[in-house]
Design a protein around this motif. Structure first.
Motif, mmCIF file in Angstrom:
data_model
loop_
_atom_site.group_PDB
_atom_site.id
_atom_site.type_symbol
_atom_site.label_atom_id
_atom_site.label_comp_id
_atom_site.label_asym_id
_atom_site.label_seq_id
_atom_site.Cartn_x
_atom_site.Cartn_y
_atom_site.Cartn_z
ATOM 1 N N HIS A 1 0.676 -1.219 -0.176
ATOM 2 C CA HIS A 1 0.065 -0.080 0.083
ATOM 3 C C HIS A 1 0.862 1.251 0.021
ATOM 4 O O HIS A 1 0.641 2.211 -0.613
ATOM 5 C CB HIS A 1 -1.027 0.059 1.106
ATOM 6 C CG HIS A 1 -2.205 -0.989 0.975
ATOM 7 N ND1 HIS A 1 -3.144 -0.917 0.029
ATOM 8 C CD2 HIS A 1 -2.542 -1.933 1.638
ATOM 9 C CE1 HIS A 1 -3.894 -1.743 0.231
ATOM 10 N NE2 HIS A 1 -3.390 -2.629 1.128
ATOM 11 N N ALA B 1 0.630 4.188 -2.975
ATOM 12 C CA ALA B 1 0.623 5.629 -2.396
ATOM 13 C C ALA B 1 1.755 6.330 -3.236
ATOM 14 O O ALA B 1 1.581 7.672 -3.540
ATOM 15 C CB ALA B 1 0.689 5.757 -0.870
ATOM 16 N N LEU C 1 0.441 10.649 8.979
ATOM 17 C CA LEU C 1 -0.050 10.795 7.782
ATOM 18 C C LEU C 1 0.006 12.207 7.014
ATOM 19 O O LEU C 1 0.112 12.262 5.949
ATOM 20 C CB LEU C 1 -1.285 10.355 7.647
ATOM 21 C CG LEU C 1 -1.612 8.962 7.617
ATOM 22 C CD1 LEU C 1 -2.815 8.533 7.422
ATOM 23 C CD2 LEU C 1 -0.864 8.083 6.652
ATOM 24 N N PRO D 1 -3.549 9.672 -0.375
ATOM 25 C CA PRO D 1 -4.573 8.613 -0.905
ATOM 26 C C PRO D 1 -4.737 7.723 0.174
ATOM 27 O O PRO D 1 -4.012 7.490 1.230
ATOM 28 C CB PRO D 1 -3.520 7.716 -1.870
ATOM 29 C CG PRO D 1 -2.176 8.977 -1.869
ATOM 30 C CD PRO D 1 -2.451 9.621 -0.975
ATOM 31 N N GLN D 2 -5.867 6.810 -0.351
ATOM 32 C CA GLN D 2 -6.543 5.826 0.898
ATOM 33 C C GLN D 2 -5.275 4.839 1.124
ATOM 34 O O GLN D 2 -5.470 4.191 2.205
ATOM 35 C CB GLN D 2 -7.718 5.554 0.361
ATOM 36 C CG GLN D 2 -8.574 4.586 1.313
ATOM 37 C CD GLN D 2 -9.088 5.606 2.420
ATOM 38 O OE1 GLN D 2 -9.223 6.945 2.248
ATOM 39 N NE2 GLN D 2 -9.179 5.051 3.570
ATOM 40 N N ASN D 3 -4.786 4.583 0.237
ATOM 41 C CA ASN D 3 -3.568 3.607 0.309
ATOM 42 C C ASN D 3 -2.608 3.849 1.342
ATOM 43 O O ASN D 3 -2.010 2.776 1.998
ATOM 44 C CB ASN D 3 -2.812 3.216 -1.094
ATOM 45 C CG ASN D 3 -3.502 2.529 -2.199
ATOM 46 O OD1 ASN D 3 -4.000 3.506 -3.041
ATOM 47 N ND2 ASN D 3 -3.734 1.480 -2.030
ATOM 48 N N ASN E 1 -3.309 5.462 4.378
ATOM 49 C CA ASN E 1 -4.087 5.106 5.451
ATOM 50 C C ASN E 1 -4.223 3.405 5.642
ATOM 51 O O ASN E 1 -4.015 2.995 6.685
ATOM 52 C CB ASN E 1 -5.488 5.554 5.417
ATOM 53 C CG ASN E 1 -5.787 6.992 5.543
ATOM 54 O OD1 ASN E 1 -4.960 7.833 6.047
ATOM 55 N ND2 ASN E 1 -6.504 7.797 4.786
ATOM 56 N N TYR E 2 -4.527 2.771 4.676
ATOM 57 C CA TYR E 2 -4.341 1.372 4.565
ATOM 58 C C TYR E 2 -3.268 1.047 5.317
ATOM 59 O O TYR E 2 -2.934 -0.202 6.042
ATOM 60 C CB TYR E 2 -4.592 0.733 3.315
ATOM 61 C CG TYR E 2 -6.182 0.947 2.847
ATOM 62 C CD1 TYR E 2 -7.133 1.207 3.849
ATOM 63 C CD2 TYR E 2 -6.481 0.837 1.633
ATOM 64 C CE1 TYR E 2 -8.692 1.230 3.306
ATOM 65 C CE2 TYR E 2 -7.731 1.122 1.058
ATOM 66 C CZ TYR E 2 -8.578 1.296 1.775
ATOM 67 O OH TYR E 2 -9.971 1.643 1.572
ATOM 68 N N ASN F 1 -2.795 1.368 8.775
ATOM 69 C CA ASN F 1 -3.382 0.455 9.543
ATOM 70 C C ASN F 1 -2.693 -0.778 9.724
ATOM 71 O O ASN F 1 -2.558 -1.823 10.575
ATOM 72 C CB ASN F 1 -4.806 0.394 9.149
ATOM 73 C CG ASN F 1 -5.572 1.608 9.474
ATOM 74 O OD1 ASN F 1 -5.388 2.325 10.470
ATOM 75 N ND2 ASN F 1 -6.513 1.969 8.598
#
Length: 164
Positions: A46, A50, A109, A117-119, A121-122, A125
């Protein structure tokens, strides 16, 4: 002589039980390390996505804090449970650190901008989850060491009984 035989049987049964416990702890530790590895690989994937989306220069070590940047503290820390020791075993846990009013919480972040990008955040996590797995594997490793120590002690007792 009968008492020595009964003691020897009890010690052998306990050794068998402890050996099986050690084997199951080893299997559990290996499984956790594999899960942790998968989580780390997923996080790295991920992170790479990103970086591809945002560009090489936007997701790099240049965004990380340096010695000259403002001080910040970790959001979560590893603590040892000294008071909750079970049979002399230490255990570790991850806790969210409570911040003082004058301390600011820095979301890592934000080092990469406000619209990430959401990646990213992934990836964050997945790395957090990998840290949880690492702490759990450490606790199992501690239990395993304690079990092996008990096995060695019982082997010495058994050797003393056999020599008598």
């Amino acid at each position: 002589m009968v008492e020595a035989t009964e003691d020897l049987d009890r010690i052998c049964n306990t050794l068998d039980k402890l050996t099986l416990d050690a084997l199951s702890l080893m299997e559990e530790e290996i499984q956790l390390k594999l899960i942790m590895e998968n989580s780390m690989c997923g996080g790295e994937g991920h992170l790479a996505k990103a970086r591809y989306i945002m560009g090489q220069s936007n997701v790099s070590f240049l965004q990380l804090p340096t010695e000259n940047s403002t001080e910040f503290s970790a959001v979560t820390k590893v603590f040892t449970n000294e008071e909750d020791k079970l049979y002399g075993e230490k255990s570790f846990e991850l806790r969210v650190v409570k911040k003082d009013e004058d301390e600011t919480v820095h979301d890592p972040l934000k080092w990469f901008g406000y619209l990430v990008p959401q990646n990213l955040n992934y990836a964050q996590n997945m790395f957090r989850q990998a840290l949880q797995w690492a702490i759990e594997a450490l606790n199992i490793q501690t239990q395993l060491r304690e079990t092996v120590r008990k096995i060695e002690q019982l082997k010495q007792v058994k050797a003393n009984i056999v020599l008598k």
